[in-house]
Design a protein around this motif. Sequence first.
Motif, PDB file in Angstrom:
ATOM      1  N   SER A 285       0.770  -1.198  -0.035  1.00 32.93           N
ATOM      2  CA  SER A 285      -0.007   0.039  -0.122  1.00 32.93           C
ATOM      3  C   SER A 285       0.864   1.338   0.003  1.00 32.93           C
ATOM      4  O   SER A 285       1.692   1.490   0.920  1.00 32.93           O
ATOM      5  N   PRO A 286       0.576   2.217  -0.978  1.00 30.84           N
ATOM      6  CA  PRO A 286       1.293   3.353  -0.979  1.00 30.84           C
ATOM      7  C   PRO A 286       0.761   4.296  -0.082  1.00 30.84           C
ATOM      8  O   PRO A 286       1.078   5.579   0.151  1.00 30.84           O
ATOM      9  N   TYR A 287      -0.583   4.168   0.549  1.00 34.29           N
ATOM     10  CA  TYR A 287      -1.316   4.903   1.460  1.00 34.29           C
ATOM     11  C   TYR A 287      -1.174   4.863   2.883  1.00 34.29           C
ATOM     12  O   TYR A 287      -1.187   5.927   3.673  1.00 34.29           O
ATOM     13  N   GLY A 288      -1.152   3.615   3.245  1.00 36.83           N
ATOM     14  CA  GLY A 288      -0.922   3.449   4.757  1.00 36.83           C
ATOM     15  C   GLY A 288      -1.152   1.914   5.204  1.00 36.83           C
ATOM     16  O   GLY A 288      -1.526   1.140   4.237  1.00 36.83           O
TER      17      GLY A 288
ATOM     18  N   LEU B  29      -5.102   8.026   8.947  1.00 37.97           N
ATOM     19  CA  LEU B  29      -3.791   8.621   8.473  1.00 37.97           C
ATOM     20  C   LEU B  29      -3.713   8.301   7.273  1.00 37.97           C
ATOM     21  O   LEU B  29      -2.671   9.215   6.641  1.00 37.97           O
ATOM     22  N   ALA B  30      -4.332   7.579   6.432  1.00 41.81           N
ATOM     23  CA  ALA B  30      -3.989   7.667   5.042  1.00 41.81           C
ATOM     24  C   ALA B  30      -4.760   8.747   4.137  1.00 41.81           C
ATOM     25  O   ALA B  30      -4.544   8.755   3.032  1.00 41.81           O
TER      26      ALA B  30
ATOM     27  N   ILE C 250       3.913   9.703   9.063  1.00 46.90           N
ATOM     28  CA  ILE C 250       3.357   9.594  10.461  1.00 46.90           C
ATOM     29  C   ILE C 250       3.079   8.249  10.771  1.00 46.90           C
ATOM     30  O   ILE C 250       2.735   7.161  10.058  1.00 46.90           O
ATOM     31  N   GLU C 251       3.395   7.770  12.156  1.00 45.65           N
ATOM     32  CA  GLU C 251       3.729   6.563  12.788  1.00 45.65           C
ATOM     33  C   GLU C 251       3.077   6.634  14.189  1.00 45.65           C
ATOM     34  O   GLU C 251       3.477   7.467  15.085  1.00 45.65           O
ATOM     35  N   LEU C 252       1.928   5.889  14.347  1.00 49.26           N
ATOM     36  CA  LEU C 252       1.370   5.613  15.638  1.00 49.26           C
ATOM     37  C   LEU C 252       1.512   4.384  16.280  1.00 49.26           C
ATOM     38  O   LEU C 252       1.106   3.618  15.590  1.00 49.26           O
TER      39      LEU C 252
ATOM     40  N   GLN D 110       0.800   3.631  10.172  1.00 49.76           N
ATOM     41  CA  GLN D 110       1.554   4.600   9.566  1.00 49.76           C
ATOM     42  C   GLN D 110       0.887   4.887   8.243  1.00 49.76           C
ATOM     43  O   GLN D 110       0.318   4.100   7.361  1.00 49.76           O
ATOM     44  N   ALA D 111       1.515   5.894   7.885  1.00 48.80           N
ATOM     45  CA  ALA D 111       1.022   6.509   6.459  1.00 48.80           C
ATOM     46  C   ALA D 111       2.228   7.598   5.957  1.00 48.80           C
ATOM     47  O   ALA D 111       2.719   8.059   6.758  1.00 48.80           O
TER      48      ALA D 111
END
Length: 191
Positions: free
Chosen positions: A57-60, A172-173, A146-148, A87-88
Amino acid sequence: MAPEGASEDDFTRSADALRRAGFRTDLVVREIPSPSGVAPRSIAFAGDVRPDAHGDSPYGTGRFVLMHDPDEPEGWGGPWRIVSFAQAPLEPEIGTDPLLADVAWSWLTDALDAHGAQRTGLSGTATKTVSRGFGGLAAQGDGAQIELRASWSPIDPDASHIEAWAELVCMLAGLPPGSEQIAVFGTRPRR
Protein backbone atom coordinates in the motif's frame (compact mmCIF):
# COMPACT_ATOMS: atom_id res chain seq x y z
CA MET A 1 -9.59 -15.31 38.26
CA ALA A 2 -11.82 -17.28 35.91
CA PRO A 3 -11.42 -21.04 35.62
CA GLU A 4 -8.91 -22.14 32.99
CA GLY A 5 -11.59 -23.37 30.57
CA ALA A 6 -13.57 -20.13 30.91
CA SER A 7 -10.58 -17.94 29.98
CA GLU A 8 -9.98 -20.10 26.91
CA ASP A 9 -13.65 -19.72 25.96
CA ASP A 10 -13.35 -15.94 26.49
CA PHE A 11 -10.35 -15.75 24.18
CA THR A 12 -12.06 -17.85 21.49
CA ARG A 13 -15.17 -15.64 21.69
CA SER A 14 -13.10 -12.47 21.37
CA ALA A 15 -10.96 -13.84 18.52
CA ASP A 16 -14.08 -14.86 16.62
CA ALA A 17 -15.58 -11.38 17.13
CA LEU A 18 -12.43 -9.79 15.68
CA ARG A 19 -12.53 -12.14 12.68
CA ARG A 20 -16.17 -11.14 12.01
CA ALA A 21 -15.55 -7.38 12.25
CA GLY A 22 -16.64 -5.29 9.30
CA PHE A 23 -14.26 -2.98 7.46
CA ARG A 24 -14.64 -0.43 4.70
CA THR A 25 -13.72 -1.69 1.23
CA ASP A 26 -10.69 0.66 1.05
CA LEU A 27 -8.95 -1.34 3.79
CA VAL A 28 -7.84 -4.93 3.28
CA VAL A 29 -7.52 -6.67 6.67
CA ARG A 30 -6.12 -10.17 7.06
CA GLU A 31 -5.18 -12.38 9.98
CA ILE A 32 -1.42 -12.83 10.35
CA PRO A 33 0.73 -14.95 12.67
CA SER A 34 0.90 -13.48 16.16
CA PRO A 35 4.27 -12.49 17.57
CA SER A 36 5.61 -15.34 19.67
CA GLY A 37 6.13 -15.06 23.40
CA VAL A 38 3.99 -11.95 23.96
CA ALA A 39 1.16 -13.73 25.80
CA PRO A 40 -0.21 -17.25 26.31
CA ARG A 41 -2.90 -16.50 23.69
CA SER A 42 -2.94 -13.82 21.01
CA ILE A 43 -4.35 -13.04 17.60
CA ALA A 44 -2.95 -10.55 15.09
CA PHE A 45 -4.17 -8.71 12.01
CA ALA A 46 -2.59 -6.57 9.30
CA GLY A 47 -4.41 -3.87 7.38
CA ASP A 48 -3.43 -2.09 4.17
CA VAL A 49 -5.20 0.87 2.57
CA ARG A 50 -5.96 0.20 -1.10
CA PRO A 51 -3.10 -2.27 -1.67
CA ASP A 52 -1.70 -2.87 -5.15
CA ALA A 53 -1.58 -6.23 -6.95
CA HIS A 54 1.45 -7.23 -4.84
CA GLY A 55 -0.32 -6.42 -1.57
CA ASP A 56 1.71 -3.26 -0.91
CA SER A 57 0.00 0.00 0.00
CA PRO A 58 1.38 3.40 -0.95
CA TYR A 59 -1.23 5.00 1.34
CA GLY A 60 -0.98 3.40 4.78
CA THR A 61 -0.69 0.22 6.76
CA GLY A 62 -1.19 -1.09 10.28
CA ARG A 63 -1.03 -4.02 12.68
CA PHE A 64 -3.37 -5.02 15.51
CA VAL A 65 -2.66 -7.64 18.19
CA LEU A 66 -5.05 -8.80 20.94
CA MET A 67 -3.27 -10.59 23.78
CA HIS A 68 -4.74 -12.60 26.65
CA ASP A 69 -2.97 -13.67 29.82
CA PRO A 70 -5.13 -14.91 32.71
CA ASP A 71 -2.25 -14.11 35.09
CA GLU A 72 -2.89 -10.39 34.43
CA PRO A 73 0.66 -9.11 33.87
CA GLU A 74 1.68 -5.99 35.74
CA GLY A 75 0.91 -2.91 33.70
CA TRP A 76 -1.97 -4.47 31.78
CA GLY A 77 -4.64 -3.74 34.36
CA GLY A 78 -6.39 -7.02 33.58
CA PRO A 79 -6.07 -10.18 31.46
CA TRP A 80 -6.32 -8.39 28.07
CA ARG A 81 -4.02 -6.02 26.19
CA ILE A 82 -4.16 -4.63 22.67
CA VAL A 83 -1.06 -3.43 20.85
CA SER A 84 -1.54 -1.50 17.63
CA PHE A 85 0.50 0.22 14.96
CA ALA A 86 -0.50 2.47 12.07
CA GLN A 87 1.58 4.47 9.62
CA ALA A 88 1.14 6.51 6.47
CA PRO A 89 3.32 8.61 4.17
CA LEU A 90 2.72 12.36 4.07
CA GLU A 91 3.65 15.37 2.03
CA PRO A 92 6.78 16.98 3.55
CA GLU A 93 4.89 20.19 4.38
CA ILE A 94 2.39 18.24 6.47
CA GLY A 95 5.19 16.31 8.18
CA THR A 96 6.58 19.53 9.66
CA ASP A 97 3.28 20.59 11.22
CA PRO A 98 3.95 20.95 14.98
CA LEU A 99 0.44 19.67 15.83
CA LEU A 100 0.58 16.56 13.62
CA ALA A 101 1.40 14.10 16.43
CA ASP A 102 -1.35 15.55 18.65
CA VAL A 103 -3.89 15.32 15.83
CA ALA A 104 -2.93 11.70 15.04
CA TRP A 105 -3.32 10.74 18.71
CA SER A 106 -6.72 12.47 18.87
CA TRP A 107 -7.84 10.46 15.84
CA LEU A 108 -7.12 7.27 17.79
CA THR A 109 -8.99 8.37 20.91
CA ASP A 110 -11.88 9.73 18.83
CA ALA A 111 -12.13 6.45 16.88
CA LEU A 112 -12.10 4.39 20.08
CA ASP A 113 -14.83 6.59 21.58
CA ALA A 114 -16.93 6.63 18.38
CA HIS A 115 -16.91 2.82 18.23
CA GLY A 116 -17.67 2.41 21.94
CA ALA A 117 -14.34 0.65 22.59
CA GLN A 118 -14.16 0.83 26.38
CA ARG A 119 -10.62 0.62 27.69
CA THR A 120 -8.14 1.51 30.40
CA GLY A 121 -4.42 2.17 30.35
CA LEU A 122 -4.23 3.82 26.91
CA SER A 123 -0.64 4.77 26.09
CA GLY A 124 1.55 5.17 23.07
CA THR A 125 3.59 7.37 20.79
CA ALA A 126 2.97 9.39 17.65
CA THR A 127 6.13 9.83 15.59
CA LYS A 128 6.54 12.08 12.59
CA THR A 129 9.56 11.68 10.33
CA VAL A 130 10.80 14.00 7.60
CA SER A 131 13.50 12.68 5.27
CA ARG A 132 15.57 13.71 2.24
CA GLY A 133 17.24 11.33 -0.21
CA PHE A 134 20.93 11.72 -1.15
CA GLY A 135 23.27 10.02 -3.61
CA GLY A 136 21.46 7.14 -5.30
CA LEU A 137 18.26 8.09 -3.46
CA ALA A 138 18.36 11.81 -4.34
CA ALA A 139 15.69 11.33 -7.02
CA GLN A 140 13.21 10.39 -4.27
CA GLY A 141 13.44 13.94 -2.92
CA ASP A 142 11.85 14.89 0.38
CA GLY A 143 9.33 12.72 2.17
CA ALA A 144 7.49 12.47 5.48
CA GLN A 145 5.67 9.83 7.48
CA ILE A 146 3.42 9.61 10.53
CA GLU A 147 3.52 6.53 12.73
CA LEU A 148 1.31 5.80 15.71
CA ARG A 149 1.99 3.00 18.20
CA ALA A 150 -0.52 2.48 20.97
CA SER A 151 -1.63 -0.08 23.52
CA TRP A 152 -4.62 -0.31 25.83
CA SER A 153 -6.51 -2.78 27.99
CA PRO A 154 -9.99 -3.45 26.61
CA ILE A 155 -12.81 -3.78 29.12
CA ASP A 156 -14.58 -6.13 26.68
CA PRO A 157 -12.29 -7.27 23.82
CA ASP A 158 -14.97 -7.13 21.12
CA ALA A 159 -14.92 -5.96 17.49
CA SER A 160 -15.24 -2.28 18.45
CA HIS A 161 -11.50 -2.14 19.15
CA ILE A 162 -10.32 -3.47 15.79
CA GLU A 163 -12.93 -1.35 13.99
CA ALA A 164 -11.57 1.77 15.74
CA TRP A 165 -8.00 0.78 14.78
CA ALA A 166 -9.14 0.30 11.16
CA GLU A 167 -10.68 3.78 11.17
CA LEU A 168 -7.38 5.20 12.46
CA VAL A 169 -5.36 3.50 9.69
CA CYS A 170 -7.67 5.03 7.08
CA MET A 171 -7.61 8.46 8.74
CA LEU A 172 -3.79 8.50 8.67
CA ALA A 173 -3.97 7.60 4.97
CA GLY A 174 -6.23 10.59 4.32
CA LEU A 175 -9.52 8.67 4.20
CA PRO A 176 -11.93 9.94 6.86
CA PRO A 177 -15.12 7.99 7.65
CA GLY A 178 -17.58 8.09 4.76
CA SER A 179 -14.92 8.59 2.07
CA GLU A 180 -14.92 5.07 0.62
CA GLN A 181 -13.67 4.96 -2.97
CA ILE A 182 -12.78 8.67 -3.02
CA ALA A 183 -9.47 9.48 -4.70
CA VAL A 184 -6.46 10.17 -2.47
CA PHE A 185 -4.29 13.05 -3.66
CA GLY A 186 -0.82 14.03 -2.62
CA THR A 187 0.33 10.77 -1.06
CA ARG A 188 3.89 9.59 -1.45
CA PRO A 189 4.89 5.96 -1.82
CA ARG A 190 6.55 4.34 1.18
CA ARG A 191 10.27 4.01 0.89
